[in-house]
Scaffold this active site. Structure first.
Site, PDB file in Angstrom:
ATOM      1  NE  ARG A  88      -1.248   2.507   2.547  1.00 42.59           N
ATOM      2  CZ  ARG A  88      -0.912   3.533   3.478  1.00 42.59           C
ATOM      3  NH1 ARG A  88      -1.049   4.940   2.176  1.00 42.59           N
ATOM      4  NH2 ARG A  88       0.055   4.100   4.068  1.00 42.59           N
TER       5      ARG A  88
ATOM      6  CG  HIS B 298       5.348   4.429   8.850  1.00 47.37           C
ATOM      7  ND1 HIS B 298       3.991   3.643   8.168  1.00 47.37           N
ATOM      8  CD2 HIS B 298       5.775   5.244   8.068  1.00 47.37           C
ATOM      9  CE1 HIS B 298       4.639   4.322   6.427  1.00 47.37           C
ATOM     10  NE2 HIS B 298       5.494   5.108   7.104  1.00 47.37           N
TER      11      HIS B 298
ATOM     12  CB  CYS C  92       4.578  11.032   2.232  1.00 45.94           C
ATOM     13  SG  CYS C  92       3.073  12.358   2.176  1.00 45.94           S
TER      14      CYS C  92
END
Length: 304
Positions: free
Chosen positions: A17, A208, A241
């Site tokens: 993902r 994370h 990101c």
């Protein structure tokens, strides 16, 4: 004497993902191959898909097809990331029993990410959590930009702690802290965990880290000293990101596993099989991935 470290750590593999959403769109069959390969490594958790609008993240447009095709390993806990109630409904319809929702500690990043203020997201999460519980799923709240923001710079750990206070009061089952920009350092990790662990000693917490500035493993070691036993990592170091400029580079799962095993900390993961999965990931995305272990090879397979 140093801190007593945990004997075992649980790693959630987020490459399918978080990793692939930062690459050019990958064929559905290749996503399934990667998830199935990772599921056979001994990893206990896999973040399989996210249910987002295809205009926002076109790389995840085939989430339903991917999830319906995966050969689900009964020993693996699979999770999905959702941005809102509609995404949560899709995840529940797909049978997920672990669902994550994300909010940014930085208001600017939250607006860039999901087009609303942090407080607005928290209001929606307060409604989403009971819906997930009623649907038979746990609710994990991921707090992005916990250690810094690409737009606002430093993020006060007290602001992050206040978000933890709110989502725990609203019923979150666990909380995760995202180093979205790779700004995390052992100092920042220590400052944040000192606050949130004191306020919420019994709430499960996951970290994370990105390795953008080379501090990912050092941050994990610092968190281990606080007794944190749950971490995200991405096969081969895939990911970053899309709303954090320059923040490429999730910490590589192989590097985390190699370090932990050498320290005598069990993960249940077969490092050789994990490296094979990382090589598959390289084939799928068509480029060399940054994992140092992938280049050097393993020293051991696993810890029993």
């Amino acid at each position: 004497m140093g801190a007593v470290l945990p004997d075992r750590v649980s790693i959630r593999e987020v490459g399918p993902r978080d990793g692939l959403q930062n690459e050019d769109p990958v064929p559905t069959a290749d996503k399934v191959r990667l998830i199935d390969a990772l599921s056979a490594t001994g990893v206990g958790r896999v973040e399989a898909v996210s249910y987002v609008h295809p205009k926002a993240i076109p790389q995840m447009a085939d989430a339903d097809e991917v999830w319906s095709t995966v050969a689900r390993n009964p020993k693996v806990r699979y999770s999905a990331l959702v941005p809102n109630l509609r995404g949560a409904q899709r995840a529940l319809a797909g049978g997920f029993t672990e669902v994550e929702v994300v909010v940014s500690a930085s208001d600017t990043h939250n607006r860039r990410n999901i087009n609303r203020a942090t407080e607005e997201s928290l209001d929606e999460i307060a409604q989403l959590i009971p819906a997930l519980h009623e649907g038979g799923s746990t609710a994990e709240v991921i707090i992005a930009t916990s250690f810094g923001c690409p737009y606002e710079g430093d993020v006060d750990p007290r602001r992050v702690a206040a978000i933890v206070d709110r989502v725990v009061a609203d019923g979150a089952d666990r909380v995760a802290f995202g180093d979205t920009t790779g700004m995390g350092t052992p100092r920042r990790v220590r400052e944040l965990l000192s606050i949130v662990r004191e306020r919420h000693p019994d709430v499960p917490m996951l970290l994370h880290f990105h390795n953008t500035r080379g501090t990912g493993l050092a941050n994990i070691l610092t968190a281990l000293e606080f007794g944190i036993t749950e971490y995200d990592a991405s096969v081969g170091g895939l990911g970053g990101c899309p709303y954090a400029p320059g923040a490429s580079g999730n910490v590589a799962t192989e590097e985390v596993v190699h370090m932990l095993h050498d320290m005598g900390i069990d993960t249940g993961i077969d490092l050789v099989k994990l490296i094979d999965a990382a090589r598959l990931a390289e084939q799928i995305v068509g480029r060399e991935l940054p994992s140092g272990v992938l280049r050097a090879g393993p020293r051991s397979r696993t810890v029993s």
